[in-house]
Design an enzyme around this catalytic site. Structure first.
Site, PDB file in Angstrom:
ATOM      1  N   THR A   1       3.332   0.617  19.265  1.00 17.18           N
ATOM      2  CA  THR A   1       2.696   1.457  18.238  1.00 17.18           C
ATOM      3  C   THR A   1       1.591   0.662  17.541  1.00 17.18           C
ATOM      4  OG1 THR A   1       4.565   0.947  16.802  1.00 17.18           O
ATOM      5  CG2 THR A   1       4.524   3.125  17.734  1.00 17.18           C
TER       6      THR A   1
ATOM      7  N   TRP B   1       0.842  -1.202   0.000  1.00 15.01           N
ATOM      8  CA  TRP B   1       0.000   0.000   0.000  1.00 15.01           C
ATOM      9  C   TRP B   1       0.876   1.252   0.000  1.00 15.01           C
ATOM     10  CZ3 TRP B   1       0.222   3.664   3.919  1.00 15.01           C
ATOM     11  CH2 TRP B   1       0.819   3.274   5.115  1.00 15.01           C
TER      12      TRP B   1
ATOM     13  N   GLU C   1       8.244   2.781   7.036  1.00 16.79           N
ATOM     14  CA  GLU C   1       7.710   3.629   8.103  1.00 16.79           C
ATOM     15  C   GLU C   1       7.311   5.012   7.577  1.00 16.79           C
ATOM     16  OE1 GLU C   1       7.035   3.370  11.327  1.00 16.79           O
ATOM     17  OE2 GLU C   1       7.650   1.302  11.643  1.00 16.79           O
TER      18      GLU C   1
ATOM     19  N   ASP D   1       1.675  -2.928   9.356  1.00 19.52           N
ATOM     20  CA  ASP D   1       3.115  -2.727   9.128  1.00 19.52           C
ATOM     21  C   ASP D   1       3.889  -2.875  10.441  1.00 19.52           C
ATOM     22  OD1 ASP D   1       2.566  -2.069   6.513  1.00 19.52           O
ATOM     23  OD2 ASP D   1       3.494  -0.079   6.584  1.00 19.52           O
ATOM     24  N   GLU D   2       3.351  -2.235  11.492  1.00 16.72           N
ATOM     25  CA  GLU D   2       4.047  -2.299  12.785  1.00 16.72           C
ATOM     26  C   GLU D   2       4.151  -3.759  13.239  1.00 16.72           C
ATOM     27  OE1 GLU D   2       5.237   0.438  13.092  1.00 16.72           O
ATOM     28  OE2 GLU D   2       3.832   2.115  13.123  1.00 16.72           O
TER      29      GLU D   2
ATOM     30  N   HIS E   1       3.752   6.030   7.047  1.00 11.45           N
ATOM     31  CA  HIS E   1       2.798   6.170   8.153  1.00 11.45           C
ATOM     32  C   HIS E   1       2.501   7.634   8.463  1.00 11.45           C
ATOM     33  CE1 HIS E   1       4.260   1.974   9.666  1.00 11.45           C
ATOM     34  NE2 HIS E   1       3.750   1.941   8.456  1.00 11.45           N
TER      35      HIS E   1
ATOM     36  N   GLU F   1       7.629  -1.352  18.568  1.00 13.40           N
ATOM     37  CA  GLU F   1       6.793  -1.686  17.401  1.00 13.40           C
ATOM     38  C   GLU F   1       5.473  -2.289  17.877  1.00 13.40           C
ATOM     39  OE1 GLU F   1       7.291  -0.806  14.367  1.00 13.40           O
ATOM     40  OE2 GLU F   1       9.441  -0.690  14.012  1.00 13.40           O
TER      41      GLU F   1
ATOM     42  N   GLU G   1       5.231   9.322  14.353  1.00 18.10           N
ATOM     43  CA  GLU G   1       5.721   8.755  13.086  1.00 18.10           C
ATOM     44  C   GLU G   1       6.582   9.762  12.328  1.00 18.10           C
ATOM     45  OE1 GLU G   1       5.318   5.696  12.104  1.00 18.10           O
ATOM     46  OE2 GLU G   1       3.612   4.939  13.268  1.00 18.10           O
TER      47      GLU G   1
ATOM     48  N   HIS H   1       7.005  -5.353  11.448  1.00 18.74           N
ATOM     49  CA  HIS H   1       8.284  -4.873  11.985  1.00 18.74           C
ATOM     50  C   HIS H   1       8.560  -5.491  13.359  1.00 18.74           C
ATOM     51  CE1 HIS H   1       7.635  -1.072   9.297  1.00 18.74           C
ATOM     52  NE2 HIS H   1       7.981  -2.129   8.618  1.00 18.74           N
TER      53      HIS H   1
HETATM   54 FE   LIG Z   1       5.161   3.490  12.130  1.00 22.16          FE
HETATM   55 FE   LIG Z   2       7.091   1.145  13.605  1.00 24.17          FE
END
Ligand SMILES: [Fe+2]
Ligand SMILES: [Fe+2]
Length: 333
Positions: A179, A41, A123, A208-209, A126, A176, A84, A212
Site C-alpha cells: 500500500t 496529522w 489507518e 503512515d504505511e 486514510h 503495508e 482503506e 506500519h
Molecule cells: Fe492505510
Molecule cells: Fe496500512
C-alpha cells in the site's frame, strides 16, 4: 470441529506461544512507531476548512487543482480509498488471529490488542481523508463508490492466513509495503497532473504505511530469531497462496469485474505492478536474511530454497506480462 485448515494444531499452539513471547517488541512499536493523535496529522489538515468564511473559495481552489487529473488516476485513487475504507474487516481479521486476543476483550491492555486498536485508529484517517477529498473534487461517481465500499465490507476479507499469527505477520509486512508503494506512486502521478495537495495527501498516507510496515517487519524479525523453522514455513505458505489485495471481494452480482479492472488499471498506470510484487518478496527475503539461515530442519530448508529464487521467478513473469493498452475506468461519472 475446530477450523484450523492446513495448520497442524501443535504448530498453531507453538506459534501462539511465540506470539505472546514477543509482546515486548509490540509494546516498543506502540511507543516508538505509532503516533500521538494530538501531534500527528488529521484529515482536516488537508481539506478546506468548512467552518471558515472562505470555505467555498477553498473548495473551488481544490476543484481547480484537481481539474487536470485524468480518469485513470481517479479510478486508482478510488480503488486505494475503497481498500482503506474496508478497515472494519481488517480489524476483525486481526483480532480473530489465534494468540492475539484470546480473551476476546477489545479494551484489553494486552500489547497485541492495544496494537490492533491503535493501528486501526491511525489507518482510519486514510479512507476518511481520501473519501472527503475525492468527494470534493466532483470527479468520481460517489454513489457507485459507496456501493462498492458497502459490498466490500459486506463480503468480508480473506487474507488466507488460516488464523495463524505467523502467516498474518508475513501478510501485513507485505501488504503495508504494497500500500505504501501504491500511495507513493499515485502521489507522484497526481503531482505530475498539477495537484500538489493531493500528492502530499498520498505521500503522507504512504508515510503512515511505512511506519506500519516497519512495525510488522520488526514483529516478524523477532519470530525469525525465536523460531526460524516456523517463520520460514509461514513465509513459504503465504507466498504459495499469494498475497491478494485486501479489496479482492469488492464485487457484487451486478458489478462488472470491478476488482479485475482496478488491478489492471494500477498495473497499466505503474501504480502497483508485478515488478513491485517481485521487489517486495526480494526486500523481505533479504531483510530476514532467509538465505543465511542455518541449521534448519529439512522441510524448512526446502522452504528456504523456494523463497530464495522466488523474486526472480516473479520478475521473469512480470517481464513476459503484457500490459493492457486500454482499461475501462471505473467509478467515474
Ligand atoms: Fe492505510
Ligand atoms: Fe496500512
Amino acid at each position: 470441529m475446530v477450523h484450523y485448515v492446513s495448520q497442524a494444531p501443535d504448530e498453531l499452539s507453538k506459534n501462539m506461544e511465540v506470539i505472546s513471547q514477543i509482546e515486548p517488541v509490540v509494546n516498543h512499536a506502540i511507543e516508538h512507531i505509532l503516533v500521538d493523535p494530538r501531534e500527528c496529522w488529521q484529515p482536516t489538515d488537508f481539506l478546506p476548512d468548512m467552518s471558515s468564511e472562505n470555505a467555498l473559495e477553498e473548495v473551488a481552489a481544490l476543484r481547480k487543482r484537481s481539474e487536470g487529473i485524468p480518469p485513470e488516476i481517479i479510478s486508482c485513487l478510488v480503488g486505494n480509498m475503497i481498500t482503506e475504507e474496508a478497515l472494519p474487516s481488517y480489524q476483525t481479521f486481526f483480532n480473530l488471529l489465534r494468540g492475539i486476543n484470546e480473551e476476546r476483550d477489545l479494551v484489553s491492555d494486552r500489547a497485541w490488542v492495544r496494537w490492533s486498536r491503535t493501528w486501526t485508529a491511525e489507518e482510519n484517517r486514510h479512507g476518511d481523508l481520501l473519501n472527503k477529498y475525492l468527494y470534493l473534487t466532483g470527479k468520481a461517481d460517489m454513489r457507485e463508490v459507496e456501493i462498492t465500499i458497502h459490498n466490500l465490507i459486506a463480503n468480508g476479507f480473506d487474507g488466507k492466513t488460516d488464523q495463524d499469527p505467523y502467516q498474518a505477520m508475513i501478510y501485513t509486512s507485505f501488504q503495508e509495503r504494497a500500500t505504501k508503494i501504491s500511495h507513493v506512486n499515485t502521489g507522484k502521478l497526481a503531482d505530475g497532473f498539477g495537484d500538489n495537495v493531493l500528492s502530499r495527501i498520498c505521500k503522507t498516507i504512504a508515510g503512515d504505511e511505512a511506519r506500519h510496515e516497519r512495525a510488522y517487519k520488526s514483529f516478524m524479525s523477532r519470530i525469525f530469531e525465536i523460531d526460524p523453522d516456523g517463520a520460514v514455513m509461514a513465509f513459504q505458505k503465504m507466498m504459495q497462496k499469494q498475497i491478494t489485495m485486501p479489496a479482492l471481494l469488492m464485487d457484487d452480482a451486478k458489478s462488472d469485474n470491478l476488482f479485475v479492472r482496478f488491478s489492471a488499471i494500477t498495473q497499466k498506470m505503474g501504480i502497483y505492478t508485478t515488478f513491485d510484487y517481485a521487489n517486495i518478496i526480494q526486500h523481505l527475503t533479504e531483510l530476514w536474511k532467509v538465505d543465511k539461515l542455518t541449521g534448519l530442519k529439512d522441510y524448512a530448508a526446502k522452504a528456504q530454497d523456494y523463497l530464495c529464487t522466488l523474486a526472480d521467478r516473479y520478475r521473469r513473469i512480470a517481464e513476459r506480462m503484457k500490459v493492457p493498452e486500454t482499461v475501462p475506468c471505473t467509478w467515474i461519472k
